[in-house]
Design a protein around this motif. Structure first.
Motif, mmCIF file in Angstrom:
data_model
loop_
_atom_site.group_PDB
_atom_site.id
_atom_site.type_symbol
_atom_site.label_atom_id
_atom_site.label_comp_id
_atom_site.label_asym_id
_atom_site.label_seq_id
_atom_site.Cartn_x
_atom_site.Cartn_y
_atom_site.Cartn_z
ATOM 1 N N GLN A 54 15.482 -32.913 12.633
ATOM 2 C CA GLN A 54 16.314 -32.883 11.434
ATOM 3 C C GLN A 54 15.505 -33.232 10.190
ATOM 4 N N GLU A 55 14.652 -34.238 10.295
ATOM 5 C CA GLU A 55 13.856 -34.673 9.144
ATOM 6 C C GLU A 55 12.869 -33.586 8.703
ATOM 7 N N VAL A 56 12.310 -32.869 9.648
ATOM 8 C CA VAL A 56 11.293 -31.867 9.326
ATOM 9 C C VAL A 56 11.912 -30.531 8.938
ATOM 10 N N MET A 57 12.947 -30.110 9.662
ATOM 11 C CA MET A 57 13.508 -28.770 9.491
ATOM 12 C C MET A 57 14.778 -28.740 8.638
ATOM 13 N N GLY A 58 15.379 -29.891 8.421
ATOM 14 C CA GLY A 58 16.588 -29.944 7.602
ATOM 15 C C GLY A 58 17.835 -29.456 8.305
ATOM 16 N N GLU A 59 17.781 -29.359 9.636
ATOM 17 C CA GLU A 59 18.931 -28.921 10.413
ATOM 18 C C GLU A 59 18.789 -29.422 11.839
ATOM 19 N N ASN A 60 19.906 -29.401 12.553
ATOM 20 C CA ASN A 60 19.904 -29.803 13.952
ATOM 21 C C ASN A 60 20.774 -28.822 14.737
ATOM 22 N N PRO A 61 20.162 -27.895 15.481
ATOM 23 C CA PRO A 61 20.925 -26.864 16.175
ATOM 24 C C PRO A 61 21.491 -27.309 17.523
ATOM 25 N N SER A 62 21.256 -28.556 17.925
ATOM 26 C CA SER A 62 21.555 -29.004 19.281
ATOM 27 C C SER A 62 23.038 -28.954 19.613
ATOM 28 N N VAL A 63 23.323 -28.724 20.887
ATOM 29 C CA VAL A 63 24.698 -28.750 21.397
ATOM 30 C C VAL A 63 25.120 -30.182 21.685
ATOM 31 N N PHE A 64 24.253 -30.943 22.351
ATOM 32 C CA PHE A 64 24.501 -32.364 22.610
ATOM 33 C C PHE A 64 23.885 -33.150 21.460
ATOM 34 N N ARG A 65 24.691 -33.973 20.790
ATOM 35 C CA ARG A 65 24.220 -34.609 19.559
ATOM 36 C C ARG A 65 23.871 -36.076 19.755
ATOM 37 N N GLY A 66 22.745 -36.492 19.158
ATOM 38 C CA GLY A 66 22.307 -37.875 19.179
ATOM 39 C C GLY A 66 20.882 -37.959 18.672
ATOM 40 N N ASP A 67 20.591 -38.919 17.803
ATOM 41 C CA ASP A 67 19.265 -39.019 17.195
ATOM 42 C C ASP A 67 18.136 -39.040 18.219
ATOM 43 N N ASP A 68 18.356 -39.768 19.316
ATOM 44 C CA ASP A 68 17.298 -39.949 20.303
ATOM 45 C C ASP A 68 17.393 -38.974 21.468
ATOM 46 N N LEU A 69 18.321 -38.043 21.403
ATOM 47 C CA LEU A 69 18.375 -36.989 22.406
ATOM 48 C C LEU A 69 17.350 -35.918 22.048
ATOM 49 N N PRO A 70 16.857 -35.180 23.024
ATOM 50 C CA PRO A 70 15.910 -34.110 22.698
ATOM 51 C C PRO A 70 16.598 -33.002 21.913
ATOM 52 N N VAL A 71 15.904 -32.445 20.944
ATOM 53 C CA VAL A 71 16.446 -31.272 20.268
ATOM 54 C C VAL A 71 16.468 -30.134 21.279
ATOM 55 N N GLU A 72 17.505 -29.329 21.258
ATOM 56 C CA GLU A 72 17.610 -28.161 22.136
ATOM 57 C C GLU A 72 18.294 -27.042 21.366
ATOM 58 N N TRP A 76 11.545 -20.213 20.654
ATOM 59 C CA TRP A 76 10.113 -20.474 20.654
ATOM 60 C C TRP A 76 9.580 -20.453 19.226
ATOM 61 N N PHE A 77 10.067 -19.537 18.419
ATOM 62 C CA PHE A 77 9.622 -19.462 17.027
ATOM 63 C C PHE A 77 10.056 -20.697 16.244
ATOM 64 N N ASP A 78 11.246 -21.242 16.532
ATOM 65 C CA ASP A 78 11.660 -22.496 15.892
ATOM 66 C C ASP A 78 10.666 -23.604 16.188
ATOM 67 N N ALA A 79 10.235 -23.673 17.437
ATOM 68 C CA ALA A 79 9.288 -24.714 17.841
ATOM 69 C C ALA A 79 7.949 -24.545 17.120
ATOM 70 N N VAL A 80 7.482 -23.316 16.987
ATOM 71 C CA VAL A 80 6.229 -23.030 16.293
ATOM 72 C C VAL A 80 6.334 -23.411 14.816
ATOM 73 N N HIS A 81 7.444 -23.056 14.189
ATOM 74 C CA HIS A 81 7.622 -23.392 12.771
ATOM 75 C C HIS A 81 7.716 -24.906 12.570
ATOM 76 N N TYR A 82 8.336 -25.603 13.508
ATOM 77 C CA TYR A 82 8.404 -27.066 13.426
ATOM 78 C C TYR A 82 6.992 -27.648 13.432
ATOM 79 N N CYS A 83 6.150 -27.162 14.352
ATOM 80 C CA CYS A 83 4.773 -27.659 14.427
ATOM 81 C C CYS A 83 4.054 -27.482 13.090
ATOM 82 N N ASN A 84 4.185 -26.304 12.484
ATOM 83 C CA ASN A 84 3.512 -26.057 11.205
ATOM 84 C C ASN A 84 4.044 -26.949 10.095
ATOM 85 N N ARG A 85 5.356 -27.094 10.022
ATOM 86 C CA ARG A 85 5.942 -27.921 8.949
ATOM 87 C C ARG A 85 5.576 -29.390 9.121
ATOM 88 N N LEU A 86 5.581 -29.862 10.369
ATOM 89 C CA LEU A 86 5.189 -31.248 10.609
ATOM 90 C C LEU A 86 3.734 -31.458 10.209
#
Length: 438
Positions: A54-72, A76-86
């Motif tokens: 959420q902090e890096v991408m400005g959104e949280n697409p996850s179905v199960f919600r919780g700060d310490d839960l894994p993003v899901e 694959w492209f979302d994951a790649v873009h996250y790496c670049n932005r981070l």
């Protein structure tokens, strides 16, 4: 490489046996065991958390919600873009360049990236040679998975003869990334919770490339590893490989990040090798296998909405009696039964919408018979499945592996009969798949 305080763990270089031995039961034919050498690198002990995404991408697409839960529910492209932005946010050089379906990895860059498939299995195993990094059987005390279906349950479901096959808790959702014991490298949830995207295109292992391999240069599916909260024990094995459309987002899919310990000296260019164009008015076939009528109901709705031809996959000797018993026998023996129905002029169809009930977390064996009977090269195949709670299992990956010359789109799943909202959900899926209703 510059020193970075980001709590990643330094993994030492080493050599290990990637894949599974032929003696490992329920192994895939794509798990050819071979020696691989891995250079030292840094890896996150945890799957990427929703708070961080959420902090890096400005959104949280996850179905199960919780700060310490894994993003899901990320592609694959979302994951790649996250790496670049981070990387950019921390003053590091982004690793990836994305140009449509061509993605280039600069191995000299010091930014964050996805693990390669070889790196992932290396850190998952953490020096072990057992089926899982905690032993040869799986239990919910060690991992978050569909505990009702441990390793080898398929042959112990009707007649339980193996005392080591013990069912355990099915949590039915993701858990915080810090829960459950880490492996000896200090990594959490390498088995279960969410399956983790890797960099590699899916393909046969290149046995000549054994030093820091990065997978195939081209393909249409990207690898994910480790299995999820909703997967059977067999899909959590250290050697198991899942292949998924990189634009597919699923509540089973997340990722973990890493970065180089030393700079590399090459550019790895990967590009989609399937150039399949669909005509403006495609010829569509809805083909389905149904046992209790749930899949048939979905198939009829889809055919009515699209005007597609409807075809039922039928067996020469239909299953009779306890469906768990009879389907289990074919599954465990690898039997692809003979069919009594056959498609005339399969070559006329541009799109095949393939329906089935999810059995044992895969497609029923008659569906494999159907896939083997025709040439699907150049076609678009999109799956839909009915189930009793296991969603797709790994059936979409299994279909994708069976027909490598086809483009396998993002599937659709529904529980049992689908309920009153099934028709609307089907319309939404058809629209997302670019298929017009008549």
């Amino acid at each position: 490489m510059q020193a970075i305080d980001d709590s990643l763990i330094l993994i030492p270089s080493g050599t290990y046996q990637m894949g599974s031995p032929e003696s490992e039961r329920q192994r895939g034919t794509d798990e050819t065991q071979h020696e691989v050498s891995i250079s030292a690198f840094y890896v996150d002990p945890y799957e990427v958390k929703q708070k961080d995404y959420q902090e890096v991408m400005g959104e949280n697409p996850s179905v199960f919600r919780g700060d310490d839960l894994p993003v899901e529910n990320v592609t694959w492209f979302d994951a790649v873009h996250y790496c670049n932005r981070l990387s950019e946010s921390r003053g590091l050089t982004p690793v990836y360049t994305v140009d449509g379906n061509t993605v280039t990895w600069n191995r000299n860059a010091n930014g964050y990236r996805l693990l390669t498939e070889a790196e992932w299995e290396y850190v998952c195993r953490a020096g072990t040679t057992t089926i899982y990094n905690f032993g040869d059987q799986v239990h919910s005390d060690y991992t978050n998975f569909e505990g009702s279906y441990p390793y080898l349950i398929e042959e112990n479901y009707v007649s339980h003869t193996n005392p080591e096959v013990v069912t355990s808790r099915n949590r039915g959702e993701t858990i915080p990334v810090t829960e459950l014991p880490p492996n000896t490298f200090g990594l959490y949830n390498t088995h279960g919770n969410v399956a983790e995207w890797c960099f590699d295109y899916y393909g046969e292992y290149d046995l000549s490339s054994t030093i820091d391999p990065s997978g195939a240069a081209s393909g249409s599916l990207r690898v994910n590893r480790g299995g999820s909260y909703n997967d059977f024990g067999k899909h959590l094995r250290s050697a198991y490989r899942s292949a998924t459309n990189p634009i597919d987002a699923d509540q089973n899919l997340g990722f973990r990040i890493c970065r180089n310990a030393e700079a590399g000296n090459e550019m790895v260019v990967t590009t989609n090798s399937l150039d399949i164009s669909t005509p403006e008015n495609p010829k569509i076939l809805v083909a389905y296998f149904s046992y209790s009528g749930n899949t048939e109901n979905g198939a009829e709705i889809i055919a009515e909405k699209t005007g597609a031809d409807l075809f039922e996959i039928t067996m020469a000797n239909p299953y009779r009696g306890n469906i768990y018993d009879v389907s289990q026998r074919d599954l465990m023996q690898g039997v692809h039964p003979a069919l009594s129905s056959h498609v005339q002029n399969m070559e006329q169809y541009d799109i095949v919408l393939l329906g089935y009930p999810t059995w044992w977390a895969t497609v029923p064996m008659p569906v494999y018979s159907f896939l083997e009977e025709y040439d699907f090269s150049g076609k678009t195949v999109i799956t839909f499945s009915s189930h009793g709670g296991t969603m797709f299992g790994d059936s979409v990956s299994d279909v994708s592996k069976a027909i490598p010359g086809a483009y396998v789109g993002c599937g659709f799943e529904f529980n049992y009969s689908g309920g009153s909202g099934l028709s609307d959900r089907i319309s939404e899926w058809l629209s997302q798949s670019g298929i017009r209703e008549r």
